[in-house]
Structures are given as structure tokens and as C-alpha cells.
Design a protein around this motif. Structure first.
Motif, mmCIF file in Angstrom:
data_model
loop_
_atom_site.group_PDB
_atom_site.id
_atom_site.type_symbol
_atom_site.label_atom_id
_atom_site.label_comp_id
_atom_site.label_asym_id
_atom_site.label_seq_id
_atom_site.Cartn_x
_atom_site.Cartn_y
_atom_site.Cartn_z
ATOM 1 N N VAL A 14 0.820 -1.210 0.000
ATOM 2 C CA VAL A 14 0.000 0.000 0.000
ATOM 3 C C VAL A 14 0.861 1.271 0.000
ATOM 4 O O VAL A 14 0.435 2.324 -0.448
ATOM 5 N N ASN A 15 2.097 1.125 0.469
ATOM 6 C CA ASN A 15 3.027 2.251 0.549
ATOM 7 C C ASN A 15 3.477 2.773 -0.807
ATOM 8 O O ASN A 15 3.892 3.908 -0.939
ATOM 9 N N ASP A 16 3.467 1.884 -1.804
ATOM 10 C CA ASP A 16 4.033 2.243 -3.105
ATOM 11 C C ASP A 16 3.078 3.103 -3.917
ATOM 12 O O ASP A 16 1.861 2.976 -3.788
ATOM 13 N N ALA A 17 3.662 3.931 -4.773
ATOM 14 C CA ALA A 17 2.833 4.617 -5.762
ATOM 15 C C ALA A 17 2.612 3.615 -6.889
ATOM 16 O O ALA A 17 3.566 2.982 -7.350
ATOM 17 N N PRO A 18 1.375 3.442 -7.342
ATOM 18 C CA PRO A 18 1.118 2.458 -8.404
ATOM 19 C C PRO A 18 1.959 2.765 -9.647
ATOM 20 O O PRO A 18 2.041 3.917 -10.050
ATOM 21 N N THR A 48 -4.714 -4.549 -1.544
ATOM 22 C CA THR A 48 -3.458 -4.035 -0.989
ATOM 23 C C THR A 48 -3.017 -4.801 0.245
ATOM 24 O O THR A 48 -3.815 -5.289 1.035
ATOM 25 N N ASP A 49 -1.687 -4.837 0.392
ATOM 26 C CA ASP A 49 -0.977 -5.547 1.455
ATOM 27 C C ASP A 49 -0.530 -4.443 2.413
ATOM 28 O O ASP A 49 0.256 -3.582 2.034
ATOM 29 N N GLU A 50 -1.057 -4.421 3.641
ATOM 30 C CA GLU A 50 -0.960 -3.199 4.438
ATOM 31 C C GLU A 50 -0.176 -3.301 5.743
ATOM 32 O O GLU A 50 -0.042 -2.305 6.448
ATOM 33 N N HIS A 51 0.311 -4.503 6.080
ATOM 34 C CA HIS A 51 1.067 -4.593 7.333
ATOM 35 C C HIS A 51 2.579 -4.565 7.069
ATOM 36 O O HIS A 51 3.015 -4.621 5.931
ATOM 37 N N GLY A 52 3.342 -4.484 8.155
ATOM 38 C CA GLY A 52 4.802 -4.607 8.020
ATOM 39 C C GLY A 52 5.555 -3.345 8.384
ATOM 40 O O GLY A 52 4.987 -2.268 8.595
ATOM 41 N N ASP A 104 -4.513 5.042 9.542
ATOM 42 C CA ASP A 104 -4.876 6.265 8.813
ATOM 43 C C ASP A 104 -3.992 6.437 7.584
ATOM 44 O O ASP A 104 -4.450 6.860 6.520
ATOM 45 N N HIS A 105 -2.710 6.112 7.764
ATOM 46 C CA HIS A 105 -1.777 6.172 6.631
ATOM 47 C C HIS A 105 -2.269 5.233 5.509
ATOM 48 O O HIS A 105 -2.336 5.627 4.340
ATOM 49 N N CYS A 106 -2.646 4.011 5.872
ATOM 50 C CA CYS A 106 -3.127 3.046 4.865
ATOM 51 C C CYS A 106 -4.409 3.542 4.200
ATOM 52 O O CYS A 106 -4.547 3.471 2.969
ATOM 53 N N ASP A 107 -5.336 4.041 5.007
ATOM 54 C CA ASP A 107 -6.605 4.522 4.453
ATOM 55 C C ASP A 107 -6.366 5.634 3.438
ATOM 56 O O ASP A 107 -7.115 5.791 2.467
ATOM 57 N N ASP A 108 -5.319 6.394 3.667
ATOM 58 C CA ASP A 108 -4.991 7.471 2.749
ATOM 59 C C ASP A 108 -4.311 6.928 1.486
ATOM 60 O O ASP A 108 -4.684 7.255 0.365
ATOM 61 N N MET A 109 -3.316 6.061 1.693
ATOM 62 C CA MET A 109 -2.537 5.551 0.554
ATOM 63 C C MET A 109 -3.372 4.681 -0.390
ATOM 64 O O MET A 109 -3.132 4.652 -1.594
#
Ligand code: MSP
Length: 520
Positions: free
Chosen positions: A12-16, A47-51, A67-72
């Protein structure tokens, strides 16, 4: 047959970027073909959101990880909508039902003694979240050159090694399981070395953003163990109220179920080794197929990624050529399973030659002549007045079965090539017959050429719809066939479905030629 198509769930952190877009578009194309074939089809991306990386990035932004994940996650949802992806579910590993189901699986494996605790000593790379043994290190650092620290700690291990012989046997007895063949051989090669047990925990003292182990609250689950389970939890694994759905979409028994996992070769081993052994230990059906495709490479032969994306800006190509041409290029210009080069020039030349010339021009030329000579009205079907008509009809009639067989064998590129071959043949028939002259001497012949050409275009458009849903819908609407398509009525019904008397307006160009952007 029932199909459950999945893409990897992306970090989820990556820009597509173009790699993510590629797997997702091909999965979408395959899912849309199977829907057209009337197969029951379910399609997941997510999306893969843990780690660690998510936890660190959230901290940097002063946000709670959720919140970061919900945004990304919005970046992915937005781009899939733009690319016309028809997923049935957008899966996230932070969904509460997923977390609960992962815990239920862990508890089952713990109760069955498939998981054990052990003190473990190794070299740990914080940035890579990976343990290394002494002999893995290169000059005291990871093979990628990152710092390591010696760590001794208790961890939990899944008894993966005990399934080694079973896995080799299963792969050999189920030829469709790992594809393509070359990737199956890589996996079997890897399995010649002894398999180790899989560390499935991380102490909370180091990482807290994960799913807590149900039998030890000081630990969270290793991110791959959590992520792989998304495929079955999304359709109801370990959720009583969804038991019927789970049976339906995942399948039953210990053999192959309905899942078809599509992924890049970078994550083949986790999918082809960890995953089947986890399912085996849980007593859950195996996926039907794990298909590993190749990479899009830059001009210099490197894997395209986020950083390389800055050079070519692949998703900007969508703004330049449009969504459907990009979907077309990504399906047509790479053999599914091999690597291929990506560049703006390649996209432009493919789009201009196949779409602007072969398809778009043929349509606009035939409609112009129809307008001039038939008042824009589709003539009666006839096939016996003009040389070449019968041969063209035979080629068009063979096409649906060919396309179906290529899609069933994971060759979307070859399916599209077959369709384009028929369009090339139709172009040649059209030019050779010169309907503009025929109308001066024998109008009935001119009409036959128009009917044959437009009917060939109609069938090709129906068969290309999974690749270019919007543009082919436009074309079909112009031909009076803008209804929801069915295989029986619109494809398998054979030649001659284009309705005589249909009024065709001259449409705006379907695929305007695209010029290369000017460089300074
Ligand atoms: N989160 C894991 C997957 C877990 S699945 C249970 C992950 N995510 S990722 O964001 O790194 O996505 C990797 C996937 O992106 C690859 O497997 C592939 O599908 C796609 N691609 C990334 N770069 C690519 C290319 N250059 N070319 C083609 N596809 C590639 O790994």
C-alpha cells in the motif's frame, strides 16, 4: 467452469506503477473474457498493508498506521477505476474479518502442532525485514549491501519442510498448477535443496503493525503469512456466515479449487512454495493455477519500477494514448510469461499501426462508402457475389473458438494477434474488392463488400471488448449492437448477425493517430 482470478495485493506504501498496472490489466482482460464465455467469474485485487515499511512511513507522516493506509489505498482505487478494472472486490489486509480469519488459521495450526516456538539466532536487516545466515552475508552486509545486526530471539515457525516431498509430487502430478512450464521447472529446481521451516512471527518489540498471534500477544504475524491468506479470506475462509461463498469460489477438497493467481516472477517462490504448504497444512483446496508472468523492462534491460518509472513515466502514457490503447499495448506486446521492453516509441508504433490503421481506418472508410452509396444503411447479407467473401467469412467464423482456446491457455497476446490477423485479412479483402469502384458497375457487389466488412468488424469488436471495453462499446453502438453482449447470441451465433437496415452514423475517429511528444 468457475474462475477466481487474483492479482497480488500490492504494498500500500508504493505509488502504483506500470508493473502493478500490468498484472491488474491482464487479470481484468482474462476475467472479462471468461465472463463473455459465460464462465462464473470472481476477480480480486487489493493491498498488502502490514509490516515494517508501512509502520515507518506512517510514523514519518505523524499518522496512525491505519490512517496512513486509508490514505494511501486511495491511489490504487483511483487508478484501477481510471484503467477500467472490473474487480469484484478490493481486498485489504486491514479488514477486521481478514485479521480474525488469519488468527483462526494460526490457532488451528498451533493446535495441530504445525507451528512451534524456537530460539533463533541470525543476522537481521532492519531495512529489508529479512534474516540472513552467516554464509548469506557479503563482506558483513546483506547481498544488497545493507547493514545487519545479530539478533537472538524466540520466534514461531511453521513446519514447511515436512511438506517438501508432497509439494514436489503435487506439482508433478498437476501440470496446470504452476505455469508457464519454465517457471514450474524453476520451482522444482529450487525444491531440490532441502526446504527450511518458515519463521512466521515478529516480536512486537521490533514491529507492532501486524496481526497479533492468537497464542502469544507479544508477537505479530510475518507479513507474507498474513498477505497470502487474503486470497481465501476474501471469499470467506474461517467465516461461518460465508461458508457457502467460500465453497463456491475457493473450492473444496485437497486438490485444485477455482483460484487462478496471477503474479510477477519476483514473487513466484512465496506463491509456489510457502502458499501450497500453508494450504495443505490447513486442509484447504489448492489454487488451480499459479501463473508467473515476466517483467516490463526499460530500454537498458532493467526491471521497470517506481524509480525507473520516473524516467519513462509509464502511466503518463495513458494520458498520451488513452486507457484502451494502453490496455491493448500491455496485452499485445508481451508474451504472457516472458519479459518485454517498454518504451513510448513502442507504444506509439503499436497503437498507430494496429488501432489507428488496421481497425479505426477500416471502420471509417467503410462507413464513408456506406454513407455515400447506401444512405448509411446496412445492406442485406450476401456472400456469393464477390471473390474472397467466402474465404473471409470462413476466417471470421473460425475466430471465436481460436480466441477461446488462447485465453484458456493463458495466451492473451496470441488471442489478440488472431483477431488482428482477421482484421488485416478484412482490410486486404476491402482494398482488393475496391467497393468504391463496384458501386459504379455493380452495386449489389459493392453492398456485399460493405456487409462482409462491417460484420467482420462487429465480430472482431465483440472479441476485443475484454481488452478495450470502452472503445469497442463505442464501435458496437455505432453498428447497432451496443447491448450487453452474450456469447450465444453475439459470437457463437455465427456470421450474419449484423442487422440489415441498421443506420450507421459516421463516428468520430475511434483511434486518432498519436504523435510522439516533442523533445527539446
Ligand atoms: N505485497 C506483495 C505481494 C503479496 S501477494 C499475497 C508484493 N507487492 S508489490 O507491490 O511489490 O507488487 C509486486 C507485483 O507487481 C509483481 O508480482 C508484479 O505483479 C508487479 N510488477 C512490479 N514490477 C513489475 C514489472 N516491471 N513488470 C511487470 N510486473 C511487475 O510483492
Amino acid at each position: 467452469m468457475r474462475f477466481y482470478f487474483t492479482t497480488p495485493i500490492y504494498y500500500v506504501n508504493d505509488a502504483p506503477h506500470i508493473g502493478h498496472a500490468y498484472t491488474t490489466i491482464v487479470a481484468d482482460v482474462l476475467a472479462r473474457y471468461h465472463r463473455l464465455f459465460n464462465d462464473e467469474t470472481y476477480f480480486l485485487t487489493g493491498t498488502d498493508e502490514h509490516g515494517q515499511k508501512v509502520e515507518t512511513a506512517a510514523k514519518k507522516r505523524n499518522l496512525a498506521p491505519q490512517d496512513h493506509c486509508d490514505d494511501m489505498v486511495k491511489n490504487f482505487e483511483k487508478i484501477w477505476a481510471e484503467l477500467n478494472i472490473s474487480n469484484d472486490i478490493f481486498m485489504r489486509t486491514t479488514f477486521p474479518y481478514h485479521k480474525q480469519a488469519v488468527q483462526a488459521c494460526l490457532q488451528k495450526l498451533w493446535d495441530a502442532k504445525e507451528i512451534y516456538a524456537e530460539d533463533y539466532e541470525g543476522w537481521y536487516s532492519v531495512s529489508e525485514e529479512i534474516f540472513y545466515t552467516e554464509k548469506d552475508l557479503v563482506n558483513g552486509k546483506t547481498p544488497q549491501g545493507n547493514e545487519v545486526v545479530k539478533i537472538k530471539e524466540k520466534n514461531y515457525f511453521f513446519k514447511m519442510s515436512k511438506y517438501q516431498e508432497w509439494l514436489i509430487d503435487y506439482i508433478q502430478k498437476n501440470p496446470d498448477f504452476i505455469q508457464p512450464e519454465s517457471k514450474k521447472n524453476e520451482v522444482l529446481g529450487f525444491l531440490r535443496k532441502p526446504l527450511h521451516d518458515l519463521c512466521i512471527s515478529r516480536p512486537k518489540s521490533r514491529l507492532s503493525w501486524g496481526i497479533e498471534l492468537p497464542f502469544d500477544k507479544d508477537y505479530v504475524t510475518y507479513v507474507w503469512f498474513d498477505a497470502l491468506l487474503n486470497y481465501p479470506t476474501a471469499v470467506g475462509l474461517e467465516q461461518n456466515e460465508k461458508a457457502a461463498d467460500f465453497k463456491k469460489w475457493w473450492g473444496e477438497g485437497s486438490g485444485a479449487g477455482n483460484a487462478v493467481h496471477l503474479l510477477g516472477k519476483d514473487i513466484l517462490m512465496t506463491h509456489a512454495v510457502y502458499w501450497p504448504t500453508m494450504l495443505k497444512a490447513l486442509g484447504v483446496a489448492q489454487p488451480r493455477t499459479i501463473f508467473a508472468h515476466g517483467w516490463w523492462l526499460t530500454d537498458s534491460g532493467e526491471k521497470m519500477s517506481k524509480s525507473k518509472g520516473a524516467v519513462v513515466r509509464p502511466l503518463d502514457v495513458k494520458d498520451m494514448v488513452g486507457v484502451d490503447p494502453l490496455r491493448y499495448f500491455l496485452t499485445r506486446d508481451i508474451i504472457f510469461g516472458s519479459d518485454a521492453a517498454f518504451s513510448v516509441d513502442l507504444v506509439l508504433s503499436r497503437v498507430n499501426s494496429d488501432l489507428a490503421n488496421n481497425l479505426g481506418n477500416l471502420f471509417s472508410r467503410s462507413v464513408s462508402i456506406l454513407e455515400k452509396n447506401c444512405g448509411g444503411t446496412v445492406p442485406e447479407y450476401s456472400v456469393d457475389k464477390v471473390p474472397g467473401s467466402k474465404a473471409l467469412q470462413a476466417s471470421v467464423e473460425k475466430l471465436p473458438a481460436l480466441v477461446k482456446s488462447k485465453i484458456n491457455s493463458f495466451e492473451p497476446q496470441a488471442a489478440v494477434e488472431e483477431i488482428m490477423g482477421v482484421l488485416t485479412e478484412t482490410n486486404k479483402y476491402f482494398s482488393d474488392s475496391a467497393p468504391w469502384n463496384l458501386f459504379k458497375t455493380d452495386a449489389e457487389k459493392g453492398k456485399e463488400v460493405l456487409y462482409m466488412t462491417l460484420e467482420s468488424l462487429r465480430l472482431c469488436a465483440v472479441l476485443l471488448q475484454p481488452v478495450m471495453p470502452t472503445k469497442m462499446r463505442e464501435l458496437l453502438t455505432a453498428l447497432g449492437s451496443g447491448h450487453a453482449l452474450t456469447w450465444e447470441k453475439d459470437v457463437a451465433g455465427g456470421f450474419g448477425r449484423l442487422k440489415p437496415g441498421t443506420k450507421i452514423e459516421k463516428p468520430a475517429p475511434l483511434f486518432p493517430r498519436v504523435e510522439a511528444p516533442k523533445t527539446e
